[in-house]
Scaffold this motif. Structure first.
Motif, PDB file in Angstrom:
ATOM      1  N   MET A 120       1.557   5.667  -7.608  1.00  0.00           N
ATOM      2  CA  MET A 120       0.444   6.545  -7.980  1.00  0.00           C
ATOM      3  C   MET A 120       0.909   7.967  -8.336  1.00  0.00           C
ATOM      4  O   MET A 120       0.378   8.556  -9.276  1.00  0.00           O
ATOM      5  CB  MET A 120      -0.623   6.574  -6.890  1.00  0.00           C
ATOM      6  CG  MET A 120      -1.356   5.256  -6.720  1.00  0.00           C
ATOM      7  SD  MET A 120      -1.987   4.551  -8.246  1.00  0.00           S
ATOM      8  CE  MET A 120      -3.464   5.490  -8.462  1.00  0.00           C
ATOM      9  N   GLN A 169      -7.316   3.713  -6.625  1.00  0.00           N
ATOM     10  CA  GLN A 169      -6.071   3.434  -5.917  1.00  0.00           C
ATOM     11  C   GLN A 169      -6.149   2.076  -5.210  1.00  0.00           C
ATOM     12  O   GLN A 169      -5.182   1.327  -5.203  1.00  0.00           O
ATOM     13  CB  GLN A 169      -5.780   4.548  -4.924  1.00  0.00           C
ATOM     14  CG  GLN A 169      -4.368   4.540  -4.430  1.00  0.00           C
ATOM     15  CD  GLN A 169      -3.938   5.903  -3.945  1.00  0.00           C
ATOM     16  OE1 GLN A 169      -4.636   6.886  -4.132  1.00  0.00           O
ATOM     17  NE2 GLN A 169      -2.778   5.953  -3.349  1.00  0.00           N
ATOM     18  N   SER A 170      -7.299   1.741  -4.652  1.00  0.00           N
ATOM     19  CA  SER A 170      -7.465   0.438  -4.013  1.00  0.00           C
ATOM     20  C   SER A 170      -7.386  -0.699  -5.028  1.00  0.00           C
ATOM     21  O   SER A 170      -6.847  -1.767  -4.730  1.00  0.00           O
ATOM     22  CB  SER A 170      -8.803   0.373  -3.277  1.00  0.00           C
ATOM     23  OG  SER A 170      -8.832   1.289  -2.227  1.00  0.00           O
ATOM     24  N   SER A 178     -10.012   7.176  -4.742  1.00  0.00           N
ATOM     25  CA  SER A 178      -9.539   6.226  -3.728  1.00  0.00           C
ATOM     26  C   SER A 178      -9.860   4.795  -4.136  1.00  0.00           C
ATOM     27  O   SER A 178      -9.083   3.876  -3.875  1.00  0.00           O
ATOM     28  CB  SER A 178     -10.192   6.526  -2.379  1.00  0.00           C
ATOM     29  OG  SER A 178      -9.789   7.773  -1.904  1.00  0.00           O
ATOM     30  N   THR A 222      -6.256  10.538  -5.407  1.00  0.00           N
ATOM     31  CA  THR A 222      -7.008  10.681  -4.158  1.00  0.00           C
ATOM     32  C   THR A 222      -7.937  11.885  -4.184  1.00  0.00           C
ATOM     33  O   THR A 222      -8.877  11.955  -3.400  1.00  0.00           O
ATOM     34  CB  THR A 222      -6.060  10.778  -2.949  1.00  0.00           C
ATOM     35  OG1 THR A 222      -5.154  11.858  -3.153  1.00  0.00           O
ATOM     36  CG2 THR A 222      -5.291   9.495  -2.754  1.00  0.00           C
ATOM     37  N   ASN A 229       0.788   4.018  -2.868  1.00  0.00           N
ATOM     38  CA  ASN A 229       0.407   5.393  -2.528  1.00  0.00           C
ATOM     39  C   ASN A 229       1.553   6.383  -2.673  1.00  0.00           C
ATOM     40  O   ASN A 229       1.349   7.508  -3.134  1.00  0.00           O
ATOM     41  CB  ASN A 229      -0.133   5.471  -1.103  1.00  0.00           C
ATOM     42  CG  ASN A 229      -1.441   4.747  -0.945  1.00  0.00           C
ATOM     43  OD1 ASN A 229      -2.134   4.484  -1.920  1.00  0.00           O
ATOM     44  ND2 ASN A 229      -1.777   4.418   0.282  1.00  0.00           N
ATOM     45  N   ASP A 230       2.754   5.972  -2.263  1.00  0.00           N
ATOM     46  CA  ASP A 230       3.862   6.916  -2.169  1.00  0.00           C
ATOM     47  C   ASP A 230       4.796   6.895  -3.378  1.00  0.00           C
ATOM     48  O   ASP A 230       5.541   7.852  -3.573  1.00  0.00           O
ATOM     49  CB  ASP A 230       4.675   6.638  -0.900  1.00  0.00           C
ATOM     50  CG  ASP A 230       3.808   6.714   0.351  1.00  0.00           C
ATOM     51  OD1 ASP A 230       2.825   7.479   0.337  1.00  0.00           O
ATOM     52  OD2 ASP A 230       4.115   6.008   1.329  1.00  0.00           O
ATOM     53  N   THR A 265       0.840  -1.207   0.000  1.00  0.00           N
ATOM     54  CA  THR A 265       0.000   0.000   0.000  1.00  0.00           C
ATOM     55  C   THR A 265       0.872   1.254   0.000  1.00  0.00           C
ATOM     56  O   THR A 265       0.593   2.212  -0.723  1.00  0.00           O
ATOM     57  CB  THR A 265      -0.943  -0.003   1.211  1.00  0.00           C
ATOM     58  OG1 THR A 265      -1.776  -1.148   1.135  1.00  0.00           O
ATOM     59  CG2 THR A 265      -1.794   1.247   1.260  1.00  0.00           C
ATOM     60  N   SER A 266       1.930   1.240   0.797  1.00  0.00           N
ATOM     61  CA  SER A 266       2.849   2.377   0.801  1.00  0.00           C
ATOM     62  C   SER A 266       3.538   2.518  -0.545  1.00  0.00           C
ATOM     63  O   SER A 266       3.704   3.641  -1.045  1.00  0.00           O
ATOM     64  CB  SER A 266       3.895   2.204   1.900  1.00  0.00           C
ATOM     65  OG  SER A 266       4.844   3.235   1.841  1.00  0.00           O
ATOM     66  N   ASP A 299      -3.782  -1.179  -5.715  1.00  0.00           N
ATOM     67  CA  ASP A 299      -3.220  -1.910  -4.567  1.00  0.00           C
ATOM     68  C   ASP A 299      -3.476  -3.396  -4.713  1.00  0.00           C
ATOM     69  O   ASP A 299      -2.558  -4.217  -4.568  1.00  0.00           O
ATOM     70  CB  ASP A 299      -3.864  -1.444  -3.249  1.00  0.00           C
ATOM     71  CG  ASP A 299      -3.275  -0.168  -2.712  1.00  0.00           C
ATOM     72  OD1 ASP A 299      -2.234   0.265  -3.222  1.00  0.00           O
ATOM     73  OD2 ASP A 299      -3.879   0.378  -1.773  1.00  0.00           O
TER      74      ASP A 299
END
Length: 128
Positions: free
Chosen positions: A40, A78-79, A75, A53, A36-37, A32-33, A82
């Motif tokens: 994305m 993004q999920s 979101s 987001t 997200n970091d 996930t990190s 993931d």
């Protein structure tokens, strides 16, 4: 009944499953990190500076102290990313483990000495 539960709970499979769930949770946080970091922001930059987001569909705008009501589909995207990355990583690791298991040569079991002796006697009798 308590004895049966104790036997069940202390079996190797249950303990292995518990360890797998704990490691899977930690692995999920790492991925996930990563998404997200790292991924994305790069994907957003490639798509013209979009921050996923921030993508949302506002149903009712904020009025005074009442916050807005919105569908956060960014979101959700993004999920999905993931999930795809986690499932690909798990598939990849399982594939590696299964290839390593197939490559390990299994030495054939040696027959007992009695069987070898009987085979030698049989071969001698056939020769006569």
């Amino acid at each position: 009944m308590i004895k049966e539960f104790k036997d069940f709970a202390l079996k190797g499979n249950v303990i292995d499953l518990a360890v797998g769930v704990i490691i899977g949770g930690a692995f999920g946080k790492i991925v996930t990190s990563l998404v997200n970091d790292v991924l994305m922001p790069i994907i957003g930059l490639l798509l013209g500076g979009i921050n996923f987001t921030d993508l949302k569909y506002v149903i009712t705008p904020a009025v005074g102290d009442i916050p807005e009501s919105a569908i956060l589909y960014g979101s959700f995207i993004q999920s999905i990313v993931d999930f795809l990355i986690i499932s690909f990583c798990i598939f990849f690791f399982v594939k590696i483990i299964s290839v390593k298991k197939k490559q390990e040569p299994v030495a054939p079991a040696q027959p007992p000495a009695e069987v070898v002796l009987l085979e030698e006697i049989r071969d001698l009798l056939k020769a006569k």
